[in-house]
Enzyme design. Structure first.
Site, mmCIF file in Angstrom:
data_model
loop_
_atom_site.group_PDB
_atom_site.id
_atom_site.type_symbol
_atom_site.label_atom_id
_atom_site.label_comp_id
_atom_site.label_asym_id
_atom_site.label_seq_id
_atom_site.Cartn_x
_atom_site.Cartn_y
_atom_site.Cartn_z
ATOM 1 N N ASP A 49 67.065 115.772 75.565
ATOM 2 C CA ASP A 49 68.146 116.083 76.509
ATOM 3 C C ASP A 49 67.987 117.510 77.040
ATOM 4 O O ASP A 49 68.728 117.953 77.916
ATOM 5 C CB ASP A 49 69.534 115.827 75.912
ATOM 6 C CG ASP A 49 69.849 116.702 74.713
ATOM 7 O OD1 ASP A 49 68.954 117.444 74.256
ATOM 8 O OD2 ASP A 49 70.995 116.637 74.222
ATOM 9 N N SER A 50 66.954 118.216 76.530
ATOM 10 C CA SER A 50 66.564 119.495 77.144
ATOM 11 C C SER A 50 66.266 119.291 78.621
ATOM 12 O O SER A 50 66.239 120.259 79.389
ATOM 13 C CB SER A 50 65.330 120.080 76.442
ATOM 14 O OG SER A 50 64.264 119.144 76.429
ATOM 15 N N ASP A 88 66.312 111.048 73.385
ATOM 16 C CA ASP A 88 67.472 111.739 72.808
ATOM 17 C C ASP A 88 68.758 110.991 73.122
ATOM 18 O O ASP A 88 68.954 110.515 74.244
ATOM 19 C CB ASP A 88 67.587 113.130 73.438
ATOM 20 C CG ASP A 88 67.458 114.236 72.418
ATOM 21 O OD1 ASP A 88 67.684 113.971 71.226
ATOM 22 O OD2 ASP A 88 67.117 115.355 72.832
ATOM 23 N N LYS A 118 66.633 109.819 69.075
ATOM 24 C CA LYS A 118 66.872 111.021 68.261
ATOM 25 C C LYS A 118 68.350 111.366 68.327
ATOM 26 O O LYS A 118 68.955 111.304 69.404
ATOM 27 C CB LYS A 118 66.029 112.202 68.756
ATOM 28 C CG LYS A 118 66.316 113.489 67.973
ATOM 29 C CD LYS A 118 65.251 114.548 68.163
ATOM 30 C CE LYS A 118 65.345 115.325 69.441
ATOM 31 N NZ LYS A 118 66.628 116.064 69.629
ATOM 32 N N GLU A 120 71.251 114.263 67.049
ATOM 33 C CA GLU A 120 71.484 115.593 66.470
ATOM 34 C C GLU A 120 72.532 115.529 65.373
ATOM 35 O O GLU A 120 73.558 114.858 65.532
ATOM 36 C CB GLU A 120 71.988 116.570 67.550
ATOM 37 C CG GLU A 120 70.899 117.072 68.451
ATOM 38 C CD GLU A 120 71.363 118.182 69.395
ATOM 39 O OE1 GLU A 120 72.406 118.821 69.142
ATOM 40 O OE2 GLU A 120 70.658 118.395 70.387
ATOM 41 N N GLU A 187 64.927 122.586 63.951
ATOM 42 C CA GLU A 187 64.884 123.548 65.071
ATOM 43 C C GLU A 187 65.413 124.910 64.630
ATOM 44 O O GLU A 187 66.520 125.012 64.058
ATOM 45 C CB GLU A 187 65.721 123.014 66.255
ATOM 46 C CG GLU A 187 65.690 123.964 67.440
ATOM 47 C CD GLU A 187 66.154 123.343 68.758
ATOM 48 O OE1 GLU A 187 66.416 122.123 68.807
ATOM 49 O OE2 GLU A 187 66.245 124.098 69.741
HETATM 50 O O1 KIV Z 1 65.935 118.137 73.714
HETATM 51 C C1 KIV Z 1 64.840 118.482 73.256
HETATM 52 O O2 KIV Z 1 63.845 118.679 73.978
HETATM 53 C C2 KIV Z 1 64.728 118.654 71.813
HETATM 54 C C3 KIV Z 1 63.522 119.376 71.300
HETATM 55 C C4 KIV Z 1 63.612 120.804 71.617
HETATM 56 C C5 KIV Z 1 63.299 119.102 69.869
HETATM 57 O O3 KIV Z 1 65.595 118.271 71.101
#
Ligand code: KIV
Length: 270
Positions: A49-50, A88, A118, A120, A187
């Site tokens: 989600d970056s 994510d 993924k 969090e 992280e």
């Molecule tokens: O959102 C993302 O790109 C991430 C990575 C930095 C691990 O969670």
């Protein structure tokens, strides 16, 4: 280039840890980048989600929607032949209720073509992780700095610096493993804490700003390729200056168009 085109599967990663083979992870948000990273032999393409900050220009990851994640995940999935695509779960998609976590993860798998999601957090997401794994959706955990909790922690700063925080983080990693997660991103935590987590669990740890003792490493691709225009975290190694190359190419093109050097004069018919 990758020496084999055999598709990477979720169960491969525990064996990779047992064999001590480092796991290579990069973020990807679109089709051509996914194709290039896949050809380079990257093991996991993480549709993080970056993308909200990196390609959509938001200040945080919080505004990223499920629709945006599905859209970008589908593009990455179309470009990946070998790498495992992990998508994510954006802010609130996995934390509000188990039912919502299942519905959101289901979209990333069914519409986005991801092989895993993924999520969090530790203790607050354990029920969701258990349920997702029970119904056949592989989950990558994410501990340490949680960008979706940026307001709670007051910025993007290193976590687990105090001994009691480090102990809690190691406990949460064990709980995520018990809940069925197949790997965990660590992280921005001290290298020694990451080393302890890595030794405490049988599933691989993937570090970002967490030192050299993790089972694998992940970077934000735009940071390591020099495409991010703002400041990048100090642990990032820059492998290319694509931002500079694009600036030079676009400036040259603009000059050619303005000076009428491009396109070349049309050939007279014979
Ligand atoms: O959102 C993302 O790109 C991430 C990575 C930095 C691990 O969670």
């Amino acid at each position: 280039m990758a020496d084999t085109m055999k598709r990477i599967r979720v169960p491969d990663f525990k064996e990779r840890k047992q064999r001590g083979e480092p796991i290579v992870v990069l973020t990807a948000y679109d089709f051509p980048m996914a194709q290039i990273l896949d050809r380079a032999g990257v093991d996991i393409l993480l549709v993080g989600d970056s993308l909200g900050m990196v390609v959509l220009g938001y200040q945080t990851t919080l505004p990223v929607t499920m629709d945006a994640m599905v859209h970008h995940t589908a593009a990455v999935s179309r470009g990946a032949s070998r790498a495992l695509v992990v998508a994510d779960m954006p802010f609130l998609a996995g934390q509000v209720s188990v039912a919502e976590a299942v519905a959101s993860a289901g979209r990333l798998i069914r519409e986005g073509g991801a092989a895993a999601v993924k999520l969090e957090g530790g203790a607050p997401v354990l029920d969701a992780v258990r349920r997702l794994v029970d119904i056949g959706i592989p989950v990558m955990g994410h501990l340490g700095l949680l960008p979706q909790s940026v307001h709670q922690v007051g910025g993007y700063r290193q976590q687990a610096r105090q001994p009691e925080e480090a102990v809690r983080l190691i406990d949460e990693a064990r709980l995520l493993e018990e809940a069925g997660a197949f790997s965990i991103v660590l992280e921005s935590i001290p290298a020694e804490v990451a080393r302890s987590v890595t030794a405490a669990i049988a599933i691989p740890t993937i570090g970002i700003g967490a030192g050299p003792y993790c089972d694998g490493q992940v970077l934000v691709t735009y940071d390591m390729l020099g495409l991010s225009q703002g400041p990048v975290p100090p642990f990032v190694k820059r492998y290319a200056d694509l931002g500079g190359a694009i600036l030079q190419a676009a400036t040259e093109y603009a000059g050619d168009v303005r000076e009428r050097r491009f396109p070349a004069p049309a050939k007279e018919p014979e």
